[in-house]
Write an enzyme that holds these catalytic residues in place. Sequence first.
Site, PDB file in Angstrom:
ATOM      1  N   ASN A 130       0.869  -1.173   0.000  1.00  0.00           N
ATOM      2  CA  ASN A 130       0.000   0.000   0.000  1.00  0.00           C
ATOM      3  C   ASN A 130       0.901   1.217   0.000  1.00  0.00           C
ATOM      4  OD1 ASN A 130      -1.976   1.931   0.295  1.00  0.00           O
ATOM      5  ND2 ASN A 130      -2.337   1.518   2.460  1.00  0.00           N
ATOM      6  N   GLY A 131       0.791   2.026  -1.029  1.00  0.00           N
ATOM      7  CA  GLY A 131       1.632   3.211  -1.129  1.00  0.00           C
ATOM      8  C   GLY A 131       2.156   3.374  -2.535  1.00  0.00           C
TER       9      GLY A 131
END
Length: 494
Positions: A130-131
């Site tokens: 996530n990112g």
Amino acid sequence: MTVPMRPDSPGPEAALPHPFDGDGFHEECGVIGIHGMDQAAAAVALGLHALQHRGQEAAGIVSFDGAEFHAHRAMGHVAGNFDRPDVMAGLTGSMAIGHNRYATTGASAMRNVQPLFAELASGGFAVAHNGNLTNASVLRRDLIRRGAIFQSTSDTEVIIHLVATSHQPTLIDRFIDALKAVEGAWSLVCLTPEGLIAARDPLGFRPLVLGRSGNAVILASETVALDVIGATFEREVEPGELLLIDGAGIRSLKPFARQKPRPCIFEHVYFSRPDSISDGLSIYEVRKRIGAELAREQPVEADMVVPVPDSGTPAAIGYAQAAGIPFELGIIRSHYVGRTFIQPGESVRHLGVKLKHNANRALIEGKRLVLIDDSVVRGTTSVKIVQMLREAGAREVHLRVASPPTTHSCFYGVDTPVRDKLLAARMDLSRMRTFIDADSLAFISIDGLYRALGEAGRSRFAPSHCDACFTGDYPTRLTDQEEAEQQLSLIAAQ
């Protein structure tokens, strides 16, 4: 080690264009990992369902049964893919990780659906991210020059290649070595034969929490995923922390240079589910406080407060309570507009917004409305909603926005339009109001947003959150973006 991958499937909700994706922020991704639970993949699927709002293009699960890795990835939602007995029967083992995807870096395609998996010298390695890495293009180009062969266009695969090519002696040392080379935002859960690895970047851009269910350890993007699988929230993974989870328990490492955390402030405004806890605060209560602060900063005489559902609802409740104006559901949202909806022809395309939102005419006709939305990005949806309310007989429509004007793009894992497509980057407040055709338009101030988080205001020199989309104050270098801008300047100069 063999990896019998389940057949990748396009799913019942394949990646067709969504009729309302042209305006608004898109959530980043959702990740979850479980160690030490019978049928871990089934619990991961439940957790992914709770995190569905964080990514609706695709989902995937990788499990490990002590001897082999098993994986299934599919386009579309968790439901319809991971509620199938034939799929879940193949995802055996007491360890599993899962991922919900919304494309940020890398196109929407099966080869980019996570978790990504590779066979390394130390054995199988799966990662869910996530990112967004802000130097992924530079690293990717260097790795390709050194002979790396990429299977996807996702920035996450850069991490796998960095781990594979590191000369450090152990897997965890190679993993740390890889993360020290990347810039930007990463909350990661990784699956190896030895156990789970979790890591969060030193600034803590994206959330990651730790929970337990009996002897099982669970890592997830939000506390709501813990709630759904009956786990107890223990704590947040700290910015810059790396966790090793195996049969001996949890080991915490902090191998990165310490920095002042800057978690994404938009988690509180929109991304996280209202029933989650972030930074020790109830998302729902913060959003109500944002609405109350907005009412104090930007009052208006009106007959009712109306949210743009569902994201504007908590802020609208807070606004109504603080202003002493009745809260009413003046817009009704349909929950049955799915990703497979086929857009209408040109002759009725302008009616598309009513498939998702419809004005409650009997309630709002002849009334002065305070319309509450969480943000204004391109502004096109705001135009359609205000027009819809006027056509339903609203006498006045005063738009109040529960975030400051969005003037800059995000490079840390949120899919935002380029800056020249952002309404607030192109127009001042007066022109925005005219464009949207509202009787008045106002946004919460940046200090008001921080006050809703319990602070005195935004610290100019040491803000507690990343708010670059509102201020242009990016906490890290934007290596890829800087290089792209330099190339454009060179082309323009020729």
